[in-house]
Design a protein around this motif. Structure first.
Motif, PDB file in Angstrom:
ATOM      1  N   GLY A  11       0.824  -1.204   0.000  1.00  0.00           N
ATOM      2  CA  GLY A  11       0.000   0.000   0.000  1.00  0.00           C
ATOM      3  C   GLY A  11       0.858   1.253   0.000  1.00  0.00           C
ATOM      4  O   GLY A  11       0.606   2.206  -0.742  1.00  0.00           O
ATOM      5  N   HIS A  12       1.904   1.273   0.829  1.00  0.00           N
ATOM      6  CA  HIS A  12       2.841   2.402   0.834  1.00  0.00           C
ATOM      7  C   HIS A  12       3.504   2.559  -0.530  1.00  0.00           C
ATOM      8  O   HIS A  12       3.664   3.678  -1.036  1.00  0.00           O
ATOM      9  CB  HIS A  12       3.921   2.197   1.899  1.00  0.00           C
ATOM     10  CG  HIS A  12       3.469   2.491   3.295  1.00  0.00           C
ATOM     11  ND1 HIS A  12       2.647   3.541   3.612  1.00  0.00           N
ATOM     12  CD2 HIS A  12       3.759   1.869   4.471  1.00  0.00           C
ATOM     13  CE1 HIS A  12       2.444   3.564   4.915  1.00  0.00           C
ATOM     14  NE2 HIS A  12       3.102   2.552   5.467  1.00  0.00           N
ATOM     15  N   LEU A  13       3.932   1.449  -1.130  1.00  0.00           N
ATOM     16  CA  LEU A  13       4.572   1.499  -2.439  1.00  0.00           C
ATOM     17  C   LEU A  13       3.663   2.172  -3.462  1.00  0.00           C
ATOM     18  O   LEU A  13       4.123   2.923  -4.322  1.00  0.00           O
ATOM     19  CB  LEU A  13       4.939   0.083  -2.872  1.00  0.00           C
ATOM     20  CG  LEU A  13       5.624  -0.103  -4.225  1.00  0.00           C
ATOM     21  CD1 LEU A  13       6.573  -1.298  -4.170  1.00  0.00           C
ATOM     22  CD2 LEU A  13       4.614  -0.321  -5.348  1.00  0.00           C
ATOM     23  N   GLN A  14       2.362   1.932  -3.364  1.00  0.00           N
ATOM     24  CA  GLN A  14       1.421   2.501  -4.316  1.00  0.00           C
ATOM     25  C   GLN A  14       1.108   3.974  -4.035  1.00  0.00           C
ATOM     26  O   GLN A  14       0.516   4.641  -4.865  1.00  0.00           O
ATOM     27  CB  GLN A  14       0.114   1.706  -4.297  1.00  0.00           C
ATOM     28  CG  GLN A  14       0.280   0.274  -4.767  1.00  0.00           C
ATOM     29  CD  GLN A  14      -1.021  -0.497  -4.701  1.00  0.00           C
ATOM     30  OE1 GLN A  14      -1.864  -0.402  -5.575  1.00  0.00           O
ATOM     31  NE2 GLN A  14      -1.189  -1.256  -3.636  1.00  0.00           N
ATOM     32  N   GLY A  15       1.514   4.465  -2.864  1.00  0.00           N
ATOM     33  CA  GLY A  15       1.272   5.859  -2.526  1.00  0.00           C
ATOM     34  C   GLY A  15       0.343   6.074  -1.357  1.00  0.00           C
ATOM     35  O   GLY A  15      -0.012   7.214  -1.047  1.00  0.00           O
ATOM     36  N   MET A  16      -0.053   5.000  -0.688  1.00  0.00           N
ATOM     37  CA  MET A  16      -0.961   5.117   0.448  1.00  0.00           C
ATOM     38  C   MET A  16      -0.201   5.467   1.729  1.00  0.00           C
ATOM     39  O   MET A  16       0.857   4.901   2.011  1.00  0.00           O
ATOM     40  CB  MET A  16      -1.700   3.796   0.668  1.00  0.00           C
ATOM     41  CG  MET A  16      -2.746   3.496  -0.387  1.00  0.00           C
ATOM     42  SD  MET A  16      -4.214   4.524  -0.189  1.00  0.00           S
ATOM     43  CE  MET A  16      -4.897   3.823   1.317  1.00  0.00           C
ATOM     44  N   GLY A  17      -0.759   6.394   2.509  1.00  0.00           N
ATOM     45  CA  GLY A  17      -0.265   6.672   3.849  1.00  0.00           C
ATOM     46  C   GLY A  17      -1.072   5.862   4.851  1.00  0.00           C
ATOM     47  O   GLY A  17      -1.781   4.921   4.499  1.00  0.00           O
ATOM     48  N   TYR A  41     -11.089   2.746   9.992  1.00  0.00           N
ATOM     49  CA  TYR A  41      -9.690   3.165  10.017  1.00  0.00           C
ATOM     50  C   TYR A  41      -8.848   2.200  10.850  1.00  0.00           C
ATOM     51  O   TYR A  41      -7.728   1.857  10.481  1.00  0.00           O
ATOM     52  CB  TYR A  41      -9.558   4.573  10.591  1.00  0.00           C
ATOM     53  CG  TYR A  41     -10.261   5.656   9.814  1.00  0.00           C
ATOM     54  CD1 TYR A  41     -10.773   5.423   8.541  1.00  0.00           C
ATOM     55  CD2 TYR A  41     -10.427   6.924  10.349  1.00  0.00           C
ATOM     56  CE1 TYR A  41     -11.427   6.420   7.826  1.00  0.00           C
ATOM     57  CE2 TYR A  41     -11.071   7.930   9.645  1.00  0.00           C
ATOM     58  CZ  TYR A  41     -11.563   7.670   8.381  1.00  0.00           C
ATOM     59  OH  TYR A  41     -12.200   8.659   7.689  1.00  0.00           O
ATOM     60  N   LEU A  42      -9.395   1.773  11.985  1.00  0.00           N
ATOM     61  CA  LEU A  42      -8.657   0.883  12.883  1.00  0.00           C
ATOM     62  C   LEU A  42      -8.411  -0.482  12.262  1.00  0.00           C
ATOM     63  O   LEU A  42      -7.406  -1.144  12.558  1.00  0.00           O
ATOM     64  CB  LEU A  42      -9.420   0.729  14.199  1.00  0.00           C
ATOM     65  CG  LEU A  42      -9.525   1.974  15.089  1.00  0.00           C
ATOM     66  CD1 LEU A  42     -10.527   1.740  16.207  1.00  0.00           C
ATOM     67  CD2 LEU A  42      -8.162   2.340  15.660  1.00  0.00           C
ATOM     68  N   SER A  44     -12.814  -0.963   3.064  1.00  0.00           N
ATOM     69  CA  SER A  44     -13.394   0.153   2.315  1.00  0.00           C
ATOM     70  C   SER A  44     -12.539   1.412   2.393  1.00  0.00           C
ATOM     71  O   SER A  44     -12.441   2.178   1.429  1.00  0.00           O
ATOM     72  CB  SER A  44     -14.805   0.451   2.811  1.00  0.00           C
ATOM     73  OG  SER A  44     -14.801   0.792   4.188  1.00  0.00           O
ATOM     74  N   ASP A  45     -11.876   1.636   3.536  1.00  0.00           N
ATOM     75  CA  ASP A  45     -11.021   2.815   3.654  1.00  0.00           C
ATOM     76  C   ASP A  45      -9.794   2.704   2.753  1.00  0.00           C
ATOM     77  O   ASP A  45      -9.393   3.666   2.096  1.00  0.00           O
ATOM     78  CB  ASP A  45     -10.582   3.010   5.114  1.00  0.00           C
ATOM     79  CG  ASP A  45      -9.756   4.278   5.295  1.00  0.00           C
ATOM     80  OD1 ASP A  45     -10.325   5.373   5.153  1.00  0.00           O
ATOM     81  OD2 ASP A  45      -8.545   4.166   5.553  1.00  0.00           O
ATOM     82  N   ASP A  46      -9.195   1.511   2.710  1.00  0.00           N
ATOM     83  CA  ASP A  46      -8.059   1.282   1.813  1.00  0.00           C
ATOM     84  C   ASP A  46      -8.483   1.486   0.363  1.00  0.00           C
ATOM     85  O   ASP A  46      -7.763   2.105  -0.431  1.00  0.00           O
ATOM     86  CB  ASP A  46      -7.527  -0.150   1.995  1.00  0.00           C
ATOM     87  CG  ASP A  46      -7.102  -0.450   3.410  1.00  0.00           C
ATOM     88  OD1 ASP A  46      -6.308   0.345   3.975  1.00  0.00           O
ATOM     89  OD2 ASP A  46      -7.553  -1.461   3.955  1.00  0.00           O
ATOM     90  N   ILE A  47      -9.644   0.955   0.012  1.00  0.00           N
ATOM     91  CA  ILE A  47     -10.125   1.046  -1.357  1.00  0.00           C
ATOM     92  C   ILE A  47     -10.402   2.496  -1.742  1.00  0.00           C
ATOM     93  O   ILE A  47     -10.054   2.946  -2.843  1.00  0.00           O
ATOM     94  CB  ILE A  47     -11.387   0.170  -1.538  1.00  0.00           C
ATOM     95  CG1 ILE A  47     -11.011  -1.305  -1.424  1.00  0.00           C
ATOM     96  CG2 ILE A  47     -12.067   0.473  -2.884  1.00  0.00           C
ATOM     97  CD1 ILE A  47     -12.196  -2.230  -1.396  1.00  0.00           C
ATOM     98  N   GLU A  48     -10.979   3.253  -0.806  1.00  0.00           N
ATOM     99  CA  GLU A  48     -11.253   4.672  -1.070  1.00  0.00           C
ATOM    100  C   GLU A  48      -9.960   5.424  -1.350  1.00  0.00           C
ATOM    101  O   GLU A  48      -9.872   6.239  -2.281  1.00  0.00           O
ATOM    102  CB  GLU A  48     -11.981   5.297   0.115  1.00  0.00           C
ATOM    103  CG  GLU A  48     -12.237   6.791  -0.030  1.00  0.00           C
ATOM    104  CD  GLU A  48     -12.836   7.387   1.221  1.00  0.00           C
ATOM    105  OE1 GLU A  48     -12.674   8.609   1.410  1.00  0.00           O
ATOM    106  OE2 GLU A  48     -13.458   6.663   2.014  1.00  0.00           O
TER     107      GLU A  48
END
Length: 220
Positions: free
Chosen positions: A170-176, A190-191, A211-215
């Protein structure tokens, strides 16, 4: 049951890491699908027999395909014999080599993303920078295990390698992070997100994006 909390780090260069919704590092269209290789020298704490780290990493990449509206795709190019760790070579690698002990105690893995200094676009007042290299390095001083053993009641206090690697991808793709260390966070989504800042021992929920990751990945 008390939750053993261990940090999962995201390091982005040249700017300071941003542990919010995004890291503001993005892959340009011509760099998608993003090829990656895996060091065949795997994580030696995994049980044998069982799935090796190469298969677990592939499954972790595949977990992000559940975000059907995301345009990010990856391409597995196979293994490399060297356990190289982090290198500036314009390639994405996964390994467990940390000979200089750069990864702090308690941190399970680090994603080192390099980006150019010229932003590719701005959105909502934030600048987004084009990435060109991102290596994931697991902490070779941590005892990992498989989801199968955790779900079978044989965790022994270890951490799911698949959960950690899904988070790092997820980080690699740009997710914080959905919530960061010390941040007041009561939202269950979120938790329980893959991108929550920590991973508990004997837990597998972060192996599956919610759903939060997907958003977040869809917005990127």
């Amino acid at each position: 049951m008390n939750r053993l909390v261990l940090g999962i780090a995201c390091l982005t260069l040249p700017a300071q890491a941003l542990a919010w919704k995004h890291t503001y590092r993005v892959w340009e269209a011509e760099d998608i699908p993003r090829p990656y290789v895996i060091a065949e020298v795997g994580e030696d704490s995994l049980p044998d027999p069982g799935p090796d780290s190469v298969q677990i990493f592939q499954d972790s990449y595949a977990a992000w395909l559940d975000a059907e509206c995301s345009t990010f795709r990856s391409e597995y190019l196979g293994t490399i014999p060297e356990n190289e760790g982090n290198r500036r070579d314009f390639e994405n690698k996964v390994s467990f080599n940390d000979p200089a002990n750069r990864i702090a105690a308690g941190v399970l893995a680090v994603t080192y993303t390099l980006a150019y200094s010229q932003p590719v676009f701005s959105l909502d007042g934030e600048k987004y920078y084009p990435a060109y290299d991102s290596d994931i390095v697991g902490n070779d001083n941590v005892d990992f295990t498989t989801n199968a053993l955790i779900e079978g009641g044989q965790c022994l206090g270890r951490t799911s390698l698949q959960s950690v690697m899904t988070h790092e991808i997820g980080h690699l793709q740009g997710m914080g992070h959905s919530c960061d260390d010390g941040e007041l966070c009561t939202n269950t989504e979120y938790l329980e997100a893959t991108m929550f800042w920590s991973a508990g021992a004997c837990e597998t929920q972060q192996s599956v994006i919610n759903s939060d990751d997907i958003e977040g990945i869809t917005a990127i």
